[in-house]
Design an enzyme around this catalytic site. Structure first.
Site, PDB file in Angstrom:
ATOM      1  N   ILE A  97      65.968 -23.141  28.131  1.00 38.70           N
ATOM      2  CA  ILE A  97      67.216 -22.431  27.823  1.00 38.70           C
ATOM      3  C   ILE A  97      66.790 -21.062  27.297  1.00 38.70           C
ATOM      4  O   ILE A  97      66.103 -20.958  26.279  1.00 38.70           O
ATOM      5  CB  ILE A  97      68.113 -23.227  26.844  1.00 38.70           C
ATOM      6  CG1 ILE A  97      69.437 -22.500  26.583  1.00 38.70           C
ATOM      7  CG2 ILE A  97      67.419 -23.548  25.543  1.00 38.70           C
ATOM      8  CD1 ILE A  97      70.515 -23.371  25.916  1.00 38.70           C
ATOM      9  N   TYR A  98      67.114 -20.051  28.044  1.00 34.26           N
ATOM     10  CA  TYR A  98      66.633 -18.693  27.740  1.00 34.26           C
ATOM     11  C   TYR A  98      67.745 -17.680  27.933  1.00 34.26           C
ATOM     12  O   TYR A  98      68.408 -17.660  28.980  1.00 34.26           O
ATOM     13  CB  TYR A  98      65.475 -18.317  28.679  1.00 34.26           C
ATOM     14  CG  TYR A  98      64.168 -18.963  28.307  1.00 34.26           C
ATOM     15  CD1 TYR A  98      63.266 -18.311  27.480  1.00 34.26           C
ATOM     16  CD2 TYR A  98      63.838 -20.231  28.771  1.00 34.26           C
ATOM     17  CE1 TYR A  98      62.063 -18.898  27.126  1.00 34.26           C
ATOM     18  CE2 TYR A  98      62.639 -20.838  28.422  1.00 34.26           C
ATOM     19  CZ  TYR A  98      61.757 -20.162  27.601  1.00 34.26           C
ATOM     20  OH  TYR A  98      60.580 -20.752  27.245  1.00 34.26           O
ATOM     21  N   ILE A  99      67.906 -16.818  26.941  1.00 33.23           N
ATOM     22  CA  ILE A  99      68.899 -15.742  26.996  1.00 33.23           C
ATOM     23  C   ILE A  99      68.145 -14.414  26.896  1.00 33.23           C
ATOM     24  O   ILE A  99      67.198 -14.305  26.102  1.00 33.23           O
ATOM     25  CB  ILE A  99      69.882 -15.848  25.796  1.00 33.23           C
ATOM     26  CG1 ILE A  99      70.485 -17.263  25.706  1.00 33.23           C
ATOM     27  CG2 ILE A  99      70.963 -14.774  25.871  1.00 33.23           C
ATOM     28  CD1 ILE A  99      71.294 -17.700  26.888  1.00 33.23           C
ATOM     29  N   GLY A 109      73.738 -18.806  24.491  1.00 35.51           N
ATOM     30  CA  GLY A 109      72.943 -20.027  24.340  1.00 35.51           C
ATOM     31  C   GLY A 109      73.842 -21.223  24.043  1.00 35.51           C
ATOM     32  O   GLY A 109      73.675 -22.300  24.625  1.00 35.51           O
ATOM     33  N   ASN A 136      58.325 -21.545  17.145  1.00 39.57           N
ATOM     34  CA  ASN A 136      59.538 -20.883  17.647  1.00 39.57           C
ATOM     35  C   ASN A 136      60.707 -21.236  16.702  1.00 39.57           C
ATOM     36  O   ASN A 136      61.620 -21.999  17.041  1.00 39.57           O
ATOM     37  CB  ASN A 136      59.822 -21.320  19.090  1.00 39.57           C
ATOM     38  CG  ASN A 136      60.926 -20.491  19.732  1.00 39.57           C
ATOM     39  OD1 ASN A 136      61.591 -19.709  19.063  1.00 39.57           O
ATOM     40  ND2 ASN A 136      61.119 -20.669  21.032  1.00 39.57           N
ATOM     41  N   TYR A 143      68.556 -25.372  17.692  1.00 37.73           N
ATOM     42  CA  TYR A 143      68.679 -26.785  18.075  1.00 37.73           C
ATOM     43  C   TYR A 143      69.148 -27.641  16.895  1.00 37.73           C
ATOM     44  O   TYR A 143      69.973 -28.533  17.055  1.00 37.73           O
ATOM     45  CB  TYR A 143      67.329 -27.318  18.597  1.00 37.73           C
ATOM     46  CG  TYR A 143      66.857 -26.655  19.867  1.00 37.73           C
ATOM     47  CD1 TYR A 143      67.726 -26.439  20.933  1.00 37.73           C
ATOM     48  CD2 TYR A 143      65.530 -26.240  20.016  1.00 37.73           C
ATOM     49  CE1 TYR A 143      67.291 -25.822  22.099  1.00 37.73           C
ATOM     50  CE2 TYR A 143      65.093 -25.627  21.179  1.00 37.73           C
ATOM     51  CZ  TYR A 143      65.970 -25.425  22.211  1.00 37.73           C
ATOM     52  OH  TYR A 143      65.546 -24.821  23.368  1.00 37.73           O
ATOM     53  N   LYS A 145      70.912 -26.728  14.381  1.00 35.54           N
ATOM     54  CA  LYS A 145      72.336 -26.443  14.152  1.00 35.54           C
ATOM     55  C   LYS A 145      73.204 -27.277  15.086  1.00 35.54           C
ATOM     56  O   LYS A 145      74.330 -27.637  14.766  1.00 35.54           O
ATOM     57  CB  LYS A 145      72.560 -24.952  14.410  1.00 35.54           C
ATOM     58  CG  LYS A 145      73.949 -24.569  14.467  1.00 35.54           C
ATOM     59  CD  LYS A 145      74.228 -23.251  13.874  1.00 35.54           C
ATOM     60  CE  LYS A 145      75.634 -23.340  13.551  1.00 35.54           C
ATOM     61  NZ  LYS A 145      76.517 -22.942  12.970  1.00 35.54           N
TER      62      LYS A 145
HETATM   63  C1  LIG Z   1      67.404 -19.846  21.197  1.00 33.54           C
HETATM   64  C2  LIG Z   1      68.450 -19.134  22.053  1.00 33.54           C
HETATM   65  C3  LIG Z   1      68.614 -19.878  23.385  1.00 33.54           C
HETATM   66  C4  LIG Z   1      69.793 -19.143  21.289  1.00 33.54           C
HETATM   67  O1  LIG Z   1      70.772 -18.518  22.089  1.00 33.54           O
HETATM   68  P1  LIG Z   1      71.756 -17.403  21.485  1.00 33.54           P
HETATM   69  O2  LIG Z   1      72.700 -17.043  22.575  1.00 33.54           O
HETATM   70  O3  LIG Z   1      70.962 -16.307  20.875  1.00 33.54           O
HETATM   71  O4  LIG Z   1      72.496 -18.219  20.325  1.00 33.54           O
HETATM   72  P2  LIG Z   1      74.084 -18.324  20.076  1.00 33.54           P
HETATM   73  O5  LIG Z   1      74.617 -16.956  19.862  1.00 33.54           O
HETATM   74  O6  LIG Z   1      74.713 -19.121  21.163  1.00 33.54           O
HETATM   75  O7  LIG Z   1      74.119 -19.123  18.709  1.00 33.54           O
HETATM   76  C5  LIG Z   1      74.698 -20.415  18.599  1.00 33.54           C
HETATM   77  C6  LIG Z   1      74.591 -20.896  17.178  1.00 33.54           C
HETATM   78  O8  LIG Z   1      73.211 -21.082  16.828  1.00 33.54           O
HETATM   79  C7  LIG Z   1      72.892 -20.263  15.725  1.00 33.54           C
HETATM   80  N1  LIG Z   1      71.613 -19.587  15.922  1.00 33.54           N
HETATM   81  C8  LIG Z   1      71.197 -18.947  17.028  1.00 33.54           C
HETATM   82  N2  LIG Z   1      69.986 -18.384  16.806  1.00 33.54           N
HETATM   83  C9  LIG Z   1      69.702 -18.676  15.512  1.00 33.54           C
HETATM   84  C10 LIG Z   1      68.603 -18.353  14.656  1.00 33.54           C
HETATM   85  N3  LIG Z   1      67.603 -17.603  15.077  1.00 33.54           N
HETATM   86  N4  LIG Z   1      68.610 -18.817  13.386  1.00 33.54           N
HETATM   87  C11 LIG Z   1      69.642 -19.556  12.912  1.00 33.54           C
HETATM   88  N5  LIG Z   1      70.718 -19.883  13.683  1.00 33.54           N
HETATM   89  C12 LIG Z   1      70.729 -19.444  14.948  1.00 33.54           C
HETATM   90  C13 LIG Z   1      73.947 -19.175  15.683  1.00 33.54           C
HETATM   91  O9  LIG Z   1      74.133 -18.702  14.361  1.00 33.54           O
HETATM   92  C14 LIG Z   1      75.172 -19.870  16.206  1.00 33.54           C
HETATM   93  O10 LIG Z   1      75.815 -20.552  15.160  1.00 33.54           O
HETATM   94  P3  LIG Z   1      77.339 -20.191  14.749  1.00 33.54           P
HETATM   95  O11 LIG Z   1      78.148 -20.686  15.904  1.00 33.54           O
HETATM   96  O12 LIG Z   1      77.555 -20.925  13.497  1.00 33.54           O
HETATM   97  O13 LIG Z   1      77.365 -18.696  14.607  1.00 33.54           O
HETATM   98  C15 LIG Z   1      68.070 -17.635  22.321  1.00 33.54           C
HETATM   99  O14 LIG Z   1      67.901 -16.994  21.098  1.00 33.54           O
HETATM  100  C16 LIG Z   1      66.827 -17.439  23.179  1.00 33.54           C
HETATM  101  O15 LIG Z   1      66.929 -17.327  24.387  1.00 33.54           O
HETATM  102  N6  LIG Z   1      65.649 -17.341  22.546  1.00 33.54           N
HETATM  103  C17 LIG Z   1      64.425 -16.982  23.260  1.00 33.54           C
HETATM  104  C18 LIG Z   1      63.994 -18.043  24.236  1.00 33.54           C
HETATM  105  C19 LIG Z   1      63.705 -19.354  23.565  1.00 33.54           C
HETATM  106  O16 LIG Z   1      63.050 -19.416  22.551  1.00 33.54           O
HETATM  107  N7  LIG Z   1      64.221 -20.434  24.212  1.00 33.54           N
HETATM  108  C20 LIG Z   1      63.988 -21.766  23.750  1.00 33.54           C
HETATM  109  C21 LIG Z   1      62.671 -22.239  24.289  1.00 33.54           C
HETATM  110  S1  LIG Z   1      62.412 -23.915  23.787  1.00 33.54           S
END
Ligand SMILES: CC(C)(COP(=O)(O)OP(=O)(O)OC[C@H]1O[C@@H](n2cnc3c(N)ncnc32)[C@H](O)[C@@H]1OP(=O)(O)O)[C@@H](O)C(=O)NCCC(=O)NCCS
Length: 172
Positions: A97-99, A109, A136, A143, A145
């Protein structure tokens, strides 16, 4: 809030999938790995041939998160024998899952994870599992959360480096 839609990735979209797979992986991990290891990983794990084989697998599905019809993130799910481990019928693997970095924190995400949950429920799965690099922290927070809990560890090989992944699962 962004207007984000989800669509299943088809074989015709392999170029878009390759581009976003490589860009998001680079953005996420280039700071914490050697240039050589990242280059090798991008070239092998996201080669057109490799992605073609994954997209063609009957038990894997990719989904784009789209904003204005442009991919800003993606999800890969594995069912049954496509899972990289466990391979149970009642579990589903969320392999990727990557944004894109510019779109972090805008609920893309969350939208993809909700899609994974609704598919898992439709398929009567009892849990979703995944592996995440132990350092990470952002992804682990995301996750946790969403109710995932750690249940094991495994070794993930990135280039010449052995790294530890936490295995997490969400009971449905
Ligand atoms: C991890 C990832 C998929 C999250 O997606 P995102 O679109 O940034 O997250 P969202 O905006 O959908 O957040 C959803 C919820 O999670 C929480 N959240 C997201 N990132 C967070 C962080 N770094 N720390 C704490 N909470 C976090 C948000 O606060 C939100 O909660 P809320 O609804 O109470 O505000 C994204 O940051 C990403 O692509 N990271 C890089 C790639 C990666 O590491 N992928 C996973 C590999 S295993």
């Amino acid at each position: 809030m962004l207007n984000i839609t989800i669509s299943k990735v088809s074989l015709l979209q392999i170029d878009d999938l390759q581009k976003i797979s490589q860009q998001t992986f680079f953005e996420a991990f280039s700071d914490s790995n050697t240039e050589e290891d990242i280059k090798h990983y991008l070239e092998t794990s996201f080669s057109a041939q490799q992605l073609y084989s994954e997209l063609s697998h009957k038990n894997s599905e990719f989904f784009f998160a789209l904003h204005h019809n442009t991919p800003i993130g993606y999800l890969k799910l594995n069912y049954a024998d496509a899972q990289t481990e466990l391979k149970t019928e009642n579990g589903i693997e969320l392999e990727r899952i990557y944004i894109l970095k510019d779109y972090h924190g805008k609920k893309a995400g969350q939208t993809l994870l909700n899609k994974a949950k609704s598919i898992a429920i439709t398929k009567n799965a009892s849990f979703i599992w995944l592996g995440v690099w132990e350092h990470n922290h952002k992804a682990i927070q995301f996750y946790m959360k969403n109710g995932f809990i750690e249940f094991d560890k495994h070794i993930f090989r990135l280039g010449n480096d052995n790294q530890t992944d936490l295995m997490m699962k969400l009971l449905l």
